[in-house]
Design a protein around this motif. Structure first.
Motif, PDB file in Angstrom:
ATOM      1  N   VAL A 155       0.818  -1.211   0.000  1.00 10.00           N
ATOM      2  CA  VAL A 155       0.000   0.000   0.000  1.00 10.00           C
ATOM      3  C   VAL A 155       0.851   1.260   0.000  1.00 10.00           C
ATOM      4  O   VAL A 155       0.564   2.227  -0.712  1.00 10.00           O
ATOM      5  CB  VAL A 155      -0.967  -0.007   1.202  1.00 10.00           C
ATOM      6  CG1 VAL A 155      -1.768   1.279   1.248  1.00 10.00           C
ATOM      7  CG2 VAL A 155      -1.897  -1.205   1.113  1.00 10.00           C
ATOM      8  N   GLY A 156       1.902   1.260   0.813  1.00 15.92           N
ATOM      9  CA  GLY A 156       2.821   2.397   0.814  1.00 15.92           C
ATOM     10  C   GLY A 156       2.420   3.508   1.758  1.00 15.92           C
ATOM     11  O   GLY A 156       3.067   3.730   2.771  1.00 15.92           O
ATOM     12  N   SER A 157       1.352   4.207   1.477  1.00 15.88           N
ATOM     13  CA  SER A 157       0.947   5.367   2.263  1.00 15.88           C
ATOM     14  C   SER A 157       0.462   4.946   3.647  1.00 15.88           C
ATOM     15  O   SER A 157      -0.382   4.069   3.785  1.00 15.88           O
ATOM     16  CB  SER A 157      -0.167   6.126   1.536  1.00 15.88           C
ATOM     17  OG  SER A 157      -0.701   7.129   2.359  1.00 15.88           O
ATOM     18  N   SER A 158       0.997   5.592   4.692  1.00 12.11           N
ATOM     19  CA  SER A 158       0.608   5.249   6.062  1.00 12.11           C
ATOM     20  C   SER A 158      -0.857   5.571   6.329  1.00 12.11           C
ATOM     21  O   SER A 158      -1.525   4.887   7.106  1.00 12.11           O
ATOM     22  CB  SER A 158       1.491   6.003   7.059  1.00 12.11           C
ATOM     23  OG  SER A 158       1.374   7.408   6.869  1.00 12.11           O
ATOM     24  N   SER A 159      -1.371   6.613   5.675  1.00 16.94           N
ATOM     25  CA  SER A 159      -2.774   6.976   5.882  1.00 16.94           C
ATOM     26  C   SER A 159      -3.704   5.915   5.315  1.00 16.94           C
ATOM     27  O   SER A 159      -4.790   5.667   5.843  1.00 16.94           O
ATOM     28  CB  SER A 159      -3.073   8.331   5.232  1.00 16.94           C
ATOM     29  OG  SER A 159      -2.828   8.287   3.836  1.00 16.94           O
ATOM     30  N   ILE A 160      -3.278   5.257   4.247  1.00 15.64           N
ATOM     31  CA  ILE A 160      -4.088   4.190   3.658  1.00 15.64           C
ATOM     32  C   ILE A 160      -3.944   2.906   4.462  1.00 15.64           C
ATOM     33  O   ILE A 160      -4.902   2.153   4.631  1.00 15.64           O
ATOM     34  CB  ILE A 160      -3.693   3.962   2.185  1.00 15.64           C
ATOM     35  CG1 ILE A 160      -3.962   5.223   1.365  1.00 15.64           C
ATOM     36  CG2 ILE A 160      -4.455   2.780   1.597  1.00 15.64           C
ATOM     37  CD1 ILE A 160      -3.579   5.109  -0.087  1.00 15.64           C
ATOM     38  N   VAL A 161      -2.745   2.657   4.991  1.00 21.08           N
ATOM     39  CA  VAL A 161      -2.519   1.461   5.803  1.00 21.08           C
ATOM     40  C   VAL A 161      -3.484   1.426   6.980  1.00 21.08           C
ATOM     41  O   VAL A 161      -3.994   0.369   7.363  1.00 21.08           O
ATOM     42  CB  VAL A 161      -1.058   1.418   6.298  1.00 21.08           C
ATOM     43  CG1 VAL A 161      -0.880   0.331   7.354  1.00 21.08           C
ATOM     44  CG2 VAL A 161      -0.114   1.175   5.132  1.00 21.08           C
ATOM     45  N   ASP A 162      -3.771   2.582   7.561  1.00 20.65           N
ATOM     46  CA  ASP A 162      -4.676   2.650   8.710  1.00 20.65           C
ATOM     47  C   ASP A 162      -6.077   2.151   8.368  1.00 20.65           C
ATOM     48  O   ASP A 162      -6.830   1.734   9.256  1.00 20.65           O
ATOM     49  CB  ASP A 162      -4.766   4.089   9.228  1.00 20.65           C
ATOM     50  CG  ASP A 162      -3.457   4.562   9.844  1.00 20.65           C
ATOM     51  OD1 ASP A 162      -2.636   3.696  10.218  1.00 20.65           O
ATOM     52  OD2 ASP A 162      -3.247   5.788   9.940  1.00 20.65           O
ATOM     53  N   LEU A 163      -6.436   2.187   7.100  1.00 20.06           N
ATOM     54  CA  LEU A 163      -7.760   1.735   6.688  1.00 20.06           C
ATOM     55  C   LEU A 163      -7.901   0.218   6.775  1.00 20.06           C
ATOM     56  O   LEU A 163      -9.010  -0.308   6.704  1.00 20.06           O
ATOM     57  CB  LEU A 163      -8.052   2.192   5.254  1.00 20.06           C
ATOM     58  CG  LEU A 163      -8.073   3.705   5.006  1.00 20.06           C
ATOM     59  CD1 LEU A 163      -8.302   3.993   3.525  1.00 20.06           C
ATOM     60  CD2 LEU A 163      -9.158   4.374   5.847  1.00 20.06           C
ATOM     61  N   PHE A 164      -6.777  -0.496   6.923  1.00 22.64           N
ATOM     62  CA  PHE A 164      -6.804  -1.954   6.964  1.00 22.64           C
ATOM     63  C   PHE A 164      -6.704  -2.491   8.389  1.00 22.64           C
ATOM     64  O   PHE A 164      -6.334  -3.641   8.589  1.00 22.64           O
ATOM     65  CB  PHE A 164      -5.668  -2.526   6.116  1.00 22.64           C
ATOM     66  CG  PHE A 164      -5.817  -2.269   4.646  1.00 22.64           C
ATOM     67  CD1 PHE A 164      -6.709  -3.011   3.887  1.00 22.64           C
ATOM     68  CD2 PHE A 164      -5.077  -1.284   4.023  1.00 22.64           C
ATOM     69  CE1 PHE A 164      -6.852  -2.775   2.531  1.00 22.64           C
ATOM     70  CE2 PHE A 164      -5.211  -1.038   2.665  1.00 22.64           C
ATOM     71  CZ  PHE A 164      -6.105  -1.784   1.921  1.00 22.64           C
ATOM     72  N   SER A 165      -7.035  -1.690   9.386  1.00 18.60           N
ATOM     73  CA  SER A 165      -6.979  -2.158  10.769  1.00 18.60           C
ATOM     74  C   SER A 165      -8.282  -2.853  11.141  1.00 18.60           C
ATOM     75  O   SER A 165      -9.320  -2.655  10.507  1.00 18.60           O
ATOM     76  CB  SER A 165      -6.721  -0.987  11.721  1.00 18.60           C
ATOM     77  OG  SER A 165      -7.797  -0.067  11.673  1.00 18.60           O
ATOM     78  N   GLY A 166      -8.226  -3.684  12.194  1.00 15.78           N
ATOM     79  CA  GLY A 166      -9.415  -4.423  12.608  1.00 15.78           C
ATOM     80  C   GLY A 166      -9.857  -5.391  11.522  1.00 15.78           C
ATOM     81  O   GLY A 166      -9.047  -5.881  10.729  1.00 15.78           O
ATOM     82  N   TYR A 167     -11.159  -5.657  11.485  1.00 20.35           N
ATOM     83  CA  TYR A 167     -11.656  -6.593  10.481  1.00 20.35           C
ATOM     84  C   TYR A 167     -11.567  -6.040   9.062  1.00 20.35           C
ATOM     85  O   TYR A 167     -11.762  -6.778   8.092  1.00 20.35           O
ATOM     86  CB  TYR A 167     -13.092  -7.006  10.807  1.00 20.35           C
ATOM     87  CG  TYR A 167     -13.163  -8.085  11.862  1.00 20.35           C
ATOM     88  CD1 TYR A 167     -12.597  -9.331  11.630  1.00 20.35           C
ATOM     89  CD2 TYR A 167     -13.770  -7.856  13.087  1.00 20.35           C
ATOM     90  CE1 TYR A 167     -12.630 -10.324  12.590  1.00 20.35           C
ATOM     91  CE2 TYR A 167     -13.813  -8.846  14.062  1.00 20.35           C
ATOM     92  CZ  TYR A 167     -13.243 -10.077  13.805  1.00 20.35           C
ATOM     93  OH  TYR A 167     -13.273 -11.063  14.753  1.00 20.35           O
ATOM     94  N   SER A 168     -11.256  -4.763   8.936  1.00 25.63           N
ATOM     95  CA  SER A 168     -11.044  -4.204   7.598  1.00 25.63           C
ATOM     96  C   SER A 168      -9.775  -4.746   6.952  1.00 25.63           C
ATOM     97  O   SER A 168      -9.556  -4.544   5.756  1.00 25.63           O
ATOM     98  CB  SER A 168     -10.971  -2.674   7.668  1.00 25.63           C
ATOM     99  OG  SER A 168     -12.216  -2.127   8.037  1.00 25.63           O
ATOM    100  N   CYS A 169      -8.945  -5.451   7.731  1.00 21.46           N
ATOM    101  CA  CYS A 169      -7.739  -6.035   7.139  1.00 21.46           C
ATOM    102  C   CYS A 169      -8.104  -7.073   6.084  1.00 21.46           C
ATOM    103  O   CYS A 169      -7.286  -7.403   5.219  1.00 21.46           O
ATOM    104  CB  CYS A 169      -6.839  -6.640   8.212  1.00 21.46           C
ATOM    105  SG  CYS A 169      -7.501  -8.110   9.046  1.00 21.46           S
ATOM    106  N   ARG A 170      -9.339  -7.597   6.146  1.00 25.15           N
ATOM    107  CA  ARG A 170      -9.762  -8.576   5.137  1.00 25.15           C
ATOM    108  C   ARG A 170      -9.659  -8.006   3.718  1.00 25.15           C
ATOM    109  O   ARG A 170      -9.408  -8.739   2.761  1.00 25.15           O
ATOM    110  CB  ARG A 170     -11.192  -9.041   5.405  1.00 25.15           C
ATOM    111  CG  ARG A 170     -12.244  -8.011   5.114  1.00 25.15           C
ATOM    112  CD  ARG A 170     -13.638  -8.630   5.112  1.00 25.15           C
ATOM    113  NE  ARG A 170     -14.121  -8.871   6.452  1.00 25.15           N
ATOM    114  CZ  ARG A 170     -14.859  -7.992   7.143  1.00 25.15           C
ATOM    115  NH1 ARG A 170     -15.135  -6.809   6.614  1.00 25.15           N
ATOM    116  NH2 ARG A 170     -15.299  -8.277   8.341  1.00 25.15           N
ATOM    117  N   TYR A 171      -9.837  -6.692   3.595  1.00 26.58           N
ATOM    118  CA  TYR A 171      -9.863  -6.098   2.259  1.00 26.58           C
ATOM    119  C   TYR A 171      -8.481  -6.065   1.614  1.00 26.58           C
ATOM    120  O   TYR A 171      -8.375  -5.946   0.395  1.00 26.58           O
ATOM    121  CB  TYR A 171     -10.477  -4.700   2.322  1.00 26.58           C
ATOM    122  CG  TYR A 171     -11.883  -4.730   2.873  1.00 26.58           C
ATOM    123  CD1 TYR A 171     -12.871  -5.480   2.236  1.00 26.58           C
ATOM    124  CD2 TYR A 171     -12.217  -4.059   4.046  1.00 26.58           C
ATOM    125  CE1 TYR A 171     -14.155  -5.546   2.750  1.00 26.58           C
ATOM    126  CE2 TYR A 171     -13.504  -4.121   4.562  1.00 26.58           C
ATOM    127  CZ  TYR A 171     -14.465  -4.870   3.912  1.00 26.58           C
ATOM    128  OH  TYR A 171     -15.736  -4.942   4.428  1.00 26.58           O
TER     129      TYR A 171
END
Length: 236
Positions: A70-86
């Motif tokens: 992903v690269g961008s730290s702001s986008i990485v945060d979107l994959f926390s919790g159960y959102s990591c499935r995406y």
């Protein structure tokens, strides 16, 4: 419309891992998961190493993999919790993606037999959907069923199903305020039924227990219907 042929090696099962010890979860699902390739995505906030029993064909992705892709730290945060499935959706190269969270176990039918939710999802995707006219006999393509009286013959071929969405038992699927008011409410009745969501109807959709056609965006419009695709849901 002929039924679609789906091979086991065309399916990825994506597991969002929020707990470190997946042993119990994986063993519960072993009769189902052992046929398929698994993508296990570890919650970036989980510090402990994952414990995964042997005997599964799986790839494990961690925070370092998410950072690299992903690269961008702001986008990485979107994959926390159960959102990591995406993140699993991003790395999968298969035609069909099954999403299952690590707090879900297979349901059992009224006879106490394990329900193969993956097989049901695949069956849904193989079978045409009927979004333009509601069929009160539910799934007209299942064995022994047919179209209800008055159903237009011109619509009985159906359209290609592009998303199968499952429901879960135990915790009722309420919004947060309702769950707070009814914390003891449980959904315990297993119902073996398949319905097509009508065209232009709205419905809530969870990222848990869904199976999309990963390549549907590259299919012709006339293959998936006028609005780009239709959903079928079943009990998971």
């Amino acid at each position: 419309m002929s039924h679609t042929i789906i091979k086991d090696d065309e399916v990825d099962i994506i597991i969002a891992a929020l707990q470190s010890d997946l042993t119990s979860f994986m063993e519960e699902w072993r009769p189902v998961f052992s046929r398929f390739h698994l993508i296990i995505v570890k919650d970036p906030d989980l510090k402990e190493d994952l414990k995964i029993p042997e005997g599964f064909n799986c790839d494990v992705y961690t925070k370092s993999d998410i950072d690299r892709v992903v690269g961008s730290s702001s986008i990485v945060d979107l994959f926390s919790g159960y959102s990591c499935r995406y993140f699993g959706y991003l790395v999968s190269c298969k035609k069909y993606i099954v999403s299952v969270d690590d707090d879900c176990v297979p349901a059992k039918d009224e006879k106490g037999l394990l329900v193969d939710a993956i097989a049901q999802h695949i069956s849904n995707l193989r079978t045409p959907a009927t979004p333009f006219f509601f069929n009160t006999l539910y799934d007209p393509y299942c064995k022994g069923a047919n179209f209800v009286r008055g159903y237009p013959f011109s619509l009985r071929e159906g359209v290609k199903c592009v998303l199968s969405c499952g429901l879960w038992l135990n915790l009722a699927d309420y919004d947060a305020p309702t769950q707070a008011l009814k914390p003891e409410r449980r959904n315990s009745r297993y119902v073996d039924a398949v319905l097509t969501v009508p065209k232009q109807a709205l419905m809530p959709l969870s990222g848990t227990c869904i199976v999309p056609r990963a390549q549907v965006g590259r299919r012709r419009k006339d293959e998936v219907g006028n609005n780009g695709g239709h959903m079928v849901w079943d009990v998971c």
